[in-house]
Each structure stands twice: as structure tokens, then as C-alpha cells.
Enzyme design. Structure first.
Site, PDB file in Angstrom:
ATOM      1  N   TRP A 184     -15.862  25.401  81.676  1.00  0.00           N
ATOM      2  CA  TRP A 184     -17.310  25.238  81.567  1.00  0.00           C
ATOM      3  C   TRP A 184     -17.726  24.145  82.542  1.00  0.00           C
ATOM      4  CZ3 TRP A 184     -19.946  20.697  80.158  1.00  0.00           C
ATOM      5  CH2 TRP A 184     -21.336  20.837  80.190  1.00  0.00           C
ATOM      6  N   GLU A 225     -17.183  29.899  79.883  1.00  0.00           N
ATOM      7  CA  GLU A 225     -18.253  29.666  78.906  1.00  0.00           C
ATOM      8  C   GLU A 225     -19.594  29.629  79.628  1.00  0.00           C
ATOM      9  OE1 GLU A 225     -18.028  25.798  77.048  1.00  0.00           O
ATOM     10  OE2 GLU A 225     -19.502  26.302  75.510  1.00  0.00           O
ATOM     11  N   LYS A 227     -23.931  29.228  79.740  1.00  0.00           N
ATOM     12  CA  LYS A 227     -24.939  28.345  79.144  1.00  0.00           C
ATOM     13  C   LYS A 227     -26.292  28.634  79.749  1.00  0.00           C
ATOM     14  CE  LYS A 227     -25.708  23.544  77.959  1.00  0.00           C
ATOM     15  NZ  LYS A 227     -25.091  22.248  77.719  1.00  0.00           N
ATOM     16  N   ASP A 260     -20.647  30.129  73.110  1.00  0.00           N
ATOM     17  CA  ASP A 260     -21.011  28.929  72.345  1.00  0.00           C
ATOM     18  C   ASP A 260     -22.374  29.235  71.743  1.00  0.00           C
ATOM     19  OD1 ASP A 260     -22.469  26.435  71.872  1.00  0.00           O
ATOM     20  OD2 ASP A 260     -20.836  25.390  72.887  1.00  0.00           O
ATOM     21  N   HIS A 263     -25.768  28.099  73.222  1.00  0.00           N
ATOM     22  CA  HIS A 263     -26.033  28.333  74.644  1.00  0.00           C
ATOM     23  C   HIS A 263     -26.878  29.553  74.972  1.00  0.00           C
ATOM     24  CE1 HIS A 263     -22.481  25.660  76.159  1.00  0.00           C
ATOM     25  NE2 HIS A 263     -23.268  25.057  75.292  1.00  0.00           N
ATOM     26  N   HIS A 287     -17.175  28.872  70.618  1.00  0.00           N
ATOM     27  CA  HIS A 287     -17.450  27.482  70.281  1.00  0.00           C
ATOM     28  C   HIS A 287     -18.466  27.537  69.163  1.00  0.00           C
ATOM     29  CE1 HIS A 287     -16.207  25.046  74.104  1.00  0.00           C
ATOM     30  NE2 HIS A 287     -15.199  25.494  73.405  1.00  0.00           N
ATOM     31  N   ASP A 295     -29.567  23.103  72.668  1.00  0.00           N
ATOM     32  CA  ASP A 295     -28.115  22.968  72.541  1.00  0.00           C
ATOM     33  C   ASP A 295     -27.772  21.554  72.086  1.00  0.00           C
ATOM     34  OD1 ASP A 295     -25.325  23.427  72.949  1.00  0.00           O
ATOM     35  OD2 ASP A 295     -25.467  22.501  74.923  1.00  0.00           O
ATOM     36  N   ASP A 297     -25.862  20.388  69.677  1.00  0.00           N
ATOM     37  CA  ASP A 297     -24.511  20.090  69.204  1.00  0.00           C
ATOM     38  C   ASP A 297     -24.480  19.274  67.921  1.00  0.00           C
ATOM     39  OD1 ASP A 297     -22.522  21.362  71.063  1.00  0.00           O
ATOM     40  OD2 ASP A 297     -23.799  20.348  72.519  1.00  0.00           O
ATOM     41  N   ASP A 328     -17.307  22.899  68.429  1.00  0.00           N
ATOM     42  CA  ASP A 328     -17.810  22.119  69.569  1.00  0.00           C
ATOM     43  C   ASP A 328     -19.141  21.475  69.222  1.00  0.00           C
ATOM     44  OD1 ASP A 328     -18.447  21.024  72.010  1.00  0.00           O
ATOM     45  OD2 ASP A 328     -19.000  22.927  72.951  1.00  0.00           O
TER      46      ASP A 328
HETATM   47  C1  RNT Z   1     -21.436  22.038  76.788  1.00  0.00           C
HETATM   48  C2  RNT Z   1     -20.392  23.032  76.397  1.00  0.00           C
HETATM   49  C3  RNT Z   1     -18.973  22.544  76.489  1.00  0.00           C
HETATM   50  C4  RNT Z   1     -18.796  21.111  76.052  1.00  0.00           C
HETATM   51  C5  RNT Z   1     -17.371  20.650  75.915  1.00  0.00           C
HETATM   52  C6  RNT Z   1     -17.273  19.168  75.845  1.00  0.00           C
HETATM   53  O1  RNT Z   1     -22.697  22.482  76.538  1.00  0.00           O
HETATM   54  O2  RNT Z   1     -20.657  23.488  75.107  1.00  0.00           O
HETATM   55  O3  RNT Z   1     -18.145  23.403  75.794  1.00  0.00           O
HETATM   56  O4  RNT Z   1     -19.445  20.864  74.834  1.00  0.00           O
HETATM   57  O5  RNT Z   1     -16.604  21.180  76.915  1.00  0.00           O
HETATM   58 ZN    ZN Z   2     -19.202  24.672  74.144  1.00  0.00          ZN
END
Ligand code: RNT
Ligand code: ZN
Length: 422
Positions: A184, A225, A227, A260, A263, A287, A295, A297, A328
Site C-alpha cells: 500500500w 491495497e 484507497k 480495507d 477505503h 483490513h 478512513d 481507522d 488495521d
Molecule cells: C492506510 C492503509 C494501510 C495502513 C497500514 C499502516 O490507509 O489502510 O493499510 O493503515 O499499512
Molecule cells: Zn489498510
């Protein structure tokens, strides 16, 4: 009859074998991300440097892990308090440099020996490991990495990617289980690009160059990955959904897609994407996170989309290998060990809930067009005595069943260890 036995009898009446469901979930690996423990800082750079790549941690709860030993001790406690088969997920920036292994090297020069301490940690606990090259928070982000117009920049990051393939192969061989290696980058632009294609062509060629490094696809599972946007890269990301998915599809012999759930556009859901991708790919990686409006997290909760993602993993047979599950998120506003524990326990709860549903019956009803009865069955499953099964599952796994109990342990650790880190 105790509560578990009576709950088990009710599930049995619905055609569910509770013991088999618990065993199924207990066997499926879930990767816990090391980066929740230190706000995604790592050990290979200036700890006061900014986190880049469009991601951000907010909050300054005390007690962040600052060294490999502190991070490993914190992880250890979190792992002890969660049921199931666990792996750890490491980023390249968590390399451990010591006098014996020659000290600091830049990311293009990383070697397996820099992760020997993690291997030792995993071996002692019977854990597998996943891995990630770190394409952010580094002076060689110009600010792009694999998609940069500058060949020197791209070459540096390609070398980093290749080094990470070798490290992933080492982790898989040492630990005797596959290592998911996720690519990523936060490459993108704050404002409307004049050239949207150039960076993507570079990105494509750079990932292809990384995947030229020899590896055993049974052991190393490279992922891409996607986004939709990040902080400071609001207008454009090189690794968009179409880009990442097309890349994986065109390189199916050595790469899998990673989704993820933070994303995508806000009304898109990853739960629906899992079966769509499994119609084309043998394996997909996840993720699991929680986006709030963006996003962000946040810690994974037992919310509707987490449950639906786990329903799809179970209903598609993903638990037995096809879906690689990883967490994640990074919340710096609450106790970081508790953040891990809450998110991982919730993921386990959602998987177990999914495994305790009469999937075959529901699917048969759908296929027979009996949608009224299907709706009734799906709704009836929601008020079954899940809590009694969950508590038994934790007990069998040797972890605290009661939330107040694990929380007390974390608070004791906070007081005795984390708050003393000043
Ligand atoms: C970031 C991605 C990625 C990171 C990690 C730290 O938006 O989700 O996966 O969170 O690699
Ligand atoms: Zn991620």
C-alpha cells in the site's frame, strides 16, 4: 443445566452444531497489527517525525510503546486476552536494529536479520506473521514513492519492496505458515492532477518490478491495497480501486487483492465485495477497520458492517483459507492495549456469530424463492443466546470471558507499566 448447555440446545434445535462452529472460528487466523501500539511510528526513523502517506493518528493518550521491547510486551498482553488463532502483522519500519546485527540501515537495505527478534517473539508464542513494506514517513517520499516521476525515487522504493519479499519469505519459512505481504502506498495528490495516468503507469511497473523478486506463492502472498483518498491526497490516489483490482487480476499467479473497509465511498460495503472477488480469485485479503465519515481507522466494534463482513467470510467458505483476515486501525486517544483487545475480540465475536447461523437452510430458502421464510430465519438468528456461547468459547480458549475482567488487567498494566513511560 448451565447457561452454555441450555444455549447449545437452542442452537441445536436450529440445526447448529455449536462445538463445530467454535472449532471452525478458533482455527481461522486473524492478524493483529503491531502499529496500533505506537501510533504507526516504527523504529527506523526519528520518533518525532510526522506520519505521512495520508494517514493520521489523533489523540495523545499516555503510554505509547517506544521500543521493540515495550511494543512486544504490550502486544503480548493484548494477545493473551483474545481468543482464536492469532498472527501478528509487522511493518518494515518495525525493523529491530542492534549492535549485533550491524545497526541501522535504510529501507532498501533491510534484511531478514532485522526481523529475527520478531521471529523469536512469534516462535515462543506459536504465532504466524504478516508483513508490509513501509512506503510512507520517510525522507525518500518525494512525496510519491512507487509512482514517482523520478526514477531514482522509484528505484529506491522498488528495492525496498524486493527486500520485503525476501523478508516475507523468511518469516513464512521460519514460522511454517504463509505470510501475507501487503503493498500500500499513500501516493496521490491534494489537488486535481494534470496527469492521472502517468503515476499509475509508474505504479504498475514498479509493483511488477517488485514481484520479479523470486518467492514461493504458497508461502508469500503479495497483495495490493486500494484507497479512495487520504489526508492531503484528497483529489487523487494512484492506487485507486480499479487500479489495485486490475493489477491483482492481471497478476493472479503472484498477487491477491486487499480490501480495507475504510477505503471506499461511504455507501459502498466490503461485505458485498468479498463474494464478488471470490468468484474470480482463490484468495482475497482484508483490513478490518472502522471508518467514521472517512478512513478514520477507529477501533473495530461489533457493528453491522463488521458482522456482515464476517457473515460473508463464513458463508463464502473464506474462514478455511480463502479470506486472509487482518485488523488495521490506530487510535491514540484511548489505552492502546485495550484498543487492540476490543477490536480483536469484536472480530472474533462477529466470526462466531456468523458461524452460528443456519447458513445452508437460509441459502436453500433463497434458492427456492422462499424469501419470507428466509427473512424470518435470518431475523430469528439475531436474538439467539450468543453471549453464553461466546463466554464458553473464551473459557475454552483460556482467555477471560468477562470484559470487566480483561479490562482490570489492562488497567493494572497501564498503571504499573505504561504510565511509567515518560
Ligand atoms: C492506510 C492503509 C494501510 C495502513 C497500514 C499502516 O490507509 O489502510 O493499510 O493503515 O499499512
Ligand atoms: Zn489498510
Amino acid at each position: 443445566m448451565d447457561r452454555f448447555e441450555s444455549a447449545k440446545a437452542r442452537y441445536a434445535a436450529m440445526g447448529i452444531d455449536v462445538d463445530a462452529a467454535m472449532a471452525r472460528v478458533a482455527a481461522a487466523p486473524v492478524a493483529l497489527h503491531c502499529w496500533q501500539g505506537d501510533d504507526v511510528k516504527g523504529f527506523d526513523g526519528d520518533p518525532n517525525a510526522a506520519l505521512t502517506g495520508g494517514i493520521q493518528t489523533t489523540g495523545n493518550y499516555p503510554g505509547r510503546a517506544r521500543t521493540p521491547d515495550e511494543l512486544m510486551a504490550d502486544l503480548d498482553l493484548a494477545l493473551k486476552l483474545c481468543p482464536g488463532t492469532k498472527k501478528i502483522n509487522i511493518h518494515a519500519c518495525y525493523a529491530v536494529f542492534t549492535e549485533e546485527n550491524g545497526g541501522w540501515v535504510d529501507r532498501d537495505k533491510l534484511e531478514p536479520k532485522h526481523f529475527a527478534k520478531w521471529v523469536e517473539f512469534c516462535k515462543e508464542r506459536g504465532l504466524g506473521a504478516d508483513f508490509n513494506p513501509t512506503f510512507f514517513s520517510h525522507p525518500k517520499c518525494d512525496p510519491l514513492t512507487l509512482s514517482s516521476p523520478n526514477k531514482e525515487t522509484r528505484d529506491f522504493w522498488i528495492e525496498h519492496g524486493k527486500a520485503c519479499i525476501r523478508i516475507s519469505q523468511y518469516l513464512a519459512e521460519e514460522l511454517g505458515q504463509p505470510c501475507v505481504m501487503n503493498i500500500w502506498t499513500g501516493d496521490g495528490f491534494k489537488d486535481i492532477p494534470a496527469d492521472r495516468m502517468g503515476p499509475r503507469v509508474h505504479y504498475k511497473e514498479s509493483i511488477e518490478a517488485i514481484l520479479e523478486e523470486p518467492f514461493d506463492f504458497n508461502l508469500v502472498k503479495p497483495c495490493v491495497e486500494s484507497k479512495v483518498f487520504g489526508i492531503g491526497v484528497e483529489a487523487y490516489t494512484a492506487g485507486s480501486a480499479e487500479f489495485a483490482l486490475s493489477f491483482a487480476a492481471m497478476h493472479k499467479d503472484k498477487c491477491i487483492p486487499l480490501l480495507d473497509n475504510g477505503h471506499y465511498h461511504p455507501t459502498e460495503v466490503v461485505s458485498d465485495k468479498i463474494p464478488a472477488l471470490l468468484a474470480f480469485f482463490d484468495e482475497v485479503a482484508l483490513h478490518v477497520t472502522r471508518p467514521i465519515r472517512w478512513d478514520s481507522d477507529h477501533v473495530v466494534l461489533l457493528d453491522d458492517e463488521t458482522k456482515e463482513i464476517c457473515n460473508e467470510i463464513v458463508r463464502c467458505g473464506g474462514l478455511e483459507g480463502p479470506v486472509k483476515i487482518a485488523l488495521d486501525y490506530f487510535d491514540a486517544s484511548i489505552n492502546r492495549v485495550a484498543a487492540w483487545v476490543i477490536g480483536l475480540r469484536n472480530t472474533q465475536k462477529a466470526l462466531l456469530m456468523a458461524a452460528l447461523q443456519p447458513v445452508e437452510r437460509m441459502q436453500k430458502l433463497q434458492n427456492e424463492g422462499k424469501f419470507t421464510e428466509k427473512m424470518m430465519v435470518m431475523e430469528a438468528a439475531k436474538t439467539m443466546p450468543f453471549g453464553d456461547i461466546w463466554e464458553k468459547y473464551c473459557e475454552l480458549q483460556g482467555v477471560p470471558a468477562c470484559d470487566e475482567c480483561w479490562f482490570k488487567e489492562v488497567m493494572k498494566y497501564e498503571e504499573e507499566i505504561q504510565l511509567k513511560r515518560v
